[in-house]
Write an enzyme that holds these catalytic residues in place. Structure first.
Site, PDB file in Angstrom:
ATOM      1  CE  LYS A 126      -4.173  -2.162   2.857  1.00 30.68           C
ATOM      2  NZ  LYS A 126      -4.789  -1.764   3.404  1.00 30.68           N
ATOM      3  CG  HIS A 129      -1.593   7.439   4.245  1.00 31.01           C
ATOM      4  ND1 HIS A 129      -1.409   7.451   4.880  1.00 31.01           N
ATOM      5  CD2 HIS A 129      -1.864   5.458   3.522  1.00 31.01           C
ATOM      6  CE1 HIS A 129      -2.017   7.068   5.795  1.00 31.01           C
ATOM      7  NE2 HIS A 129      -2.278   5.691   5.053  1.00 31.01           N
ATOM      8  CG  HIS A 132       1.560   4.848   6.348  1.00 27.48           C
ATOM      9  ND1 HIS A 132       1.043   4.670   5.157  1.00 27.48           N
ATOM     10  CD2 HIS A 132       0.954   4.103   6.884  1.00 27.48           C
ATOM     11  CE1 HIS A 132       0.460   3.794   4.864  1.00 27.48           C
ATOM     12  NE2 HIS A 132      -0.006   3.395   5.776  1.00 27.48           N
TER      13      HIS A 132
END
Length: 577
Positions: A126, A129, A132
């Site tokens: 993933k 972003h 995070h």
């Protein structure tokens, strides 16, 4: 010299109260005319059988409270107010900073103790972003703060590389995966098929069943499923490490959830031996009624594990391996209940280290009119945010350089923009309490006059410029221990020295509360106070050469303090802008 503790010792000697109690009671007055330190006399009322106001008035006359570094002591209501000698204070504080440089604020209070800090922990396959970034920046800062205090820090990146989502991803890749796209941009391709899976799952419930079966095969070690999972993990880590390198973030351990899969049977056996596992709707759970918490699921009805199972195994592994004194999880606030359950199960199972585990939660990251969801695909990648910040910073710096006819080269401008742009993003996450939500605003983040990293970095660069200019004129900062530092007794000078003196205490408070903003606030106050001094006092002008070199010493100390503080936040400085 610790002036606060020195004041406490004077009060202890005069009143007979124990030093720990006095230290706890001493306050910093809200106004300058109330002194530099204040002791409330309420605690003495019972033993001395007098009103606090009267006690304060009597103590203010005591010879025991006099010292060459105390200019005066006076009573104000129930408070005993201490005014330190400004010259002595400046000499003491600045001498320490000038001797220690950016090591100022370092201590050995954590010597011999190990702190594990789990942070970042992105999900494999993933995008990395802006959400995070919160855990990554907080954890990175806390790691440096604890190291500053002498702790041995073990940085753990508990990768999200296991769980039912990988059954979904394996299923999605087999159905819709594009090999060429995977090789070109692995994260983008994996996100595409992950989003498509959730779209198709709404139409075909059978996909959910297939995904669960594939995850079970992965847990059972089936070759094809393991091979796909390994490939997804390696490709994702390669992309994550590019961001970590750019931000100066590093880890000692990358053991993800998958690493602890083989350790879970041992945890299950332990819980069974202690008669803690019970069946509930086909699942194996630990009841936590006595903690007023819902049951903690250890095994689901299909026999697969969940986050809690792996976190229990990970906590035991960490203690067995590192014998930690503190085990910190930097994970978002929505996971608070999860960690309460995990810690409660550890305690109920008789694990002595349960009390040393701590969840450090944080708020949400927001842009106006936008929510984040990986399933829907509407995320803001951290790399895009960093690139935009650097690009906007470059334009601002370039325009400023052109206005000043600066001789900075294009490469130098880009290098400065990279550091300031990254710093602007990082500071946004640490400038306030970690539980507060963050709403991004470019105007706020890149304001060179606001509570921002650009402001701090510019203050540092401006001060370095003053020191370079002084050196060209033949003036160097006064050395540590010099009596000339006593000349720094003006209001603006004293205010700046006081802010510098507070930095070590801010570092300790930051560790005690796991709040990096304690440091960011202290550094911001140093920068603000220095700029007031800069705007109101002549540093290189005037005929008093001794005062000039003393003020240059203050400039040197400001640079050391700002650099020491911004390093703890993960923000680099630049020598010129």
């Amino acid at each position: 010299m610790d002036f606060r503790n020195a004041v406490a010792m004077k009060v202890q000697e005069t009143t007979g109260l124990d030093l720990e109690t006095v230290n706890r009671l001493i306050e910093i007055p809200p106004q300058e005319d109330m002194g530099d330190y204040a002791f409330p006399c309420f605690a003495l009322a019972k033993t001395m059988r007098k009103a606090p106001n009267m006690i304060a008035s009597e103590l203010a006359l005591s010879d025991k409270l006099s010292a060459d570094w105390i200019s005066k002591v006076e009573a104000k209501g129930p408070y005993l107010n201490f005014f330190v000698d400004r010259g002595a204070f400046a000499k003491e504080v600045l001498s320490e900073v000038l001797e220690k440089g950016t090591s100022f604020g370092q201590s050995e209070e954590g010597s011999g103790k190990t702190v594990i800090i789990e942070y970042s922990s992105p999900n494999i396959a993933k995008p990395f972003h802006v959400g995070h970034a919160f855990t990554t920046i907080l954890g990175h800062s806390l790691s440096r703060i604890y190291e500053k205090l002498g702790y041995k820090v073990v940085r753990m990146n508990h990768l999200g590389d296991y769980g039912t989502q990988f059954g979904k991803l394996i299923t999605a890749f087999r159905l819709w995966g594009d090999e060429e796209a995977l090789e070109k941009d692995a994260i983008a391709e994996l996100l595409r098929i992950y989003v498509k899976f959730h779209e198709e799952e709404k139409k075909d419930e059978n996909l959910t069943t297939v995904a669960r079966e594939n995850f079970k095969k992965l847990e059972d070690g089936c070759e094809e499923e393991v091979a796909l999972w390994t490939r997804f993990r390696e490709l994702s880590l390669k992309e994550f490490n590019k961001l970590y390198d750019r931000m100066g973030v590093s880890f000692d351990n990358y053991n993800g959830e998958s690493y602890y899969s083989n350790l879970i049977p041992g945890i299950i056996d332990l819980l069974r031996e202690k008669n803690l596992l019970v069946e509930s709707e086909g699942a194996q759970v630990v009841m936590l009624d006595e903690k007023k918490l819902p049951p903690c699921i250890i095994l689901k009805s299909d026999g697969t594990t969940i986050y809690a199972s792996r976190d229990l195994a990970a906590a035991k592994y960490r203690y067995d391996t590192y014998h930690f004194d503190k085990n910190i999880y930097v994970v978002g606030m929505p996971q608070a209940l999860h960690f309460q359950q995990v810690f409660a199960v550890l305690e109920k199972a008789g694990m002595p280290f349960a009390k040393n585990c701590e969840h450090v939660g944080f708020g949400l990251v927001k842009f106006q009119n936008m929510k984040f969801s990986t399933r829907e695909g509407n995320i803001v990648a951290l790399e895009d945010l960093l690139n935009e910040s650097v690009a906007k910073t470059y334009e601002l710096i370039k325009a400023n350089a052109e206005t000043r006819n600066s001789d900075l080269s294009e490469d130098e401008l880009k290098a400065i923009a990279e550091k300031v742009g990254l710093g602007a993003v990082i500071y946004t996450y640490v400038k306030a309490g970690r539980e507060r939500d963050i709403v991004f605003s470019w105007d706020t983040m890149l304001d060179f006059e606001g509570d921002t990293a650009p402001y701090l970095i510019y203050t540092y660069a401006r001060t370095r410029s003053i020191l370079r200019k002084a050196a060209e004129q033949g003036f160097l900062p006064e050395k540590a221990g010099s009596g000339l530092l006593n000349k720094l007794n003006g209001d603006e000078e004293f205010a700046c020295v006081k802010m510098i003196a507070d930095l070590p205490d801010a570092v300790k408070k930051a560790a005690a509360s796991n709040e990096p903003f304690m440091v960011s606030r202290a550094v911001a106050q140093i920068a603000r106070s220095f700029n007031r001094f800069y705007n109101n006092c002549s540093i290189l002008g005037g005929d008093d050469a001794e005062l000039k070199t003393a003020r240059l010493a203050l400039c040197e100390a400001v640079c050391d303090a700002i650099e020491a503080g911004t390093y703890l936040l993960g923000i680099p400085v630049v020598e010129q802008m």
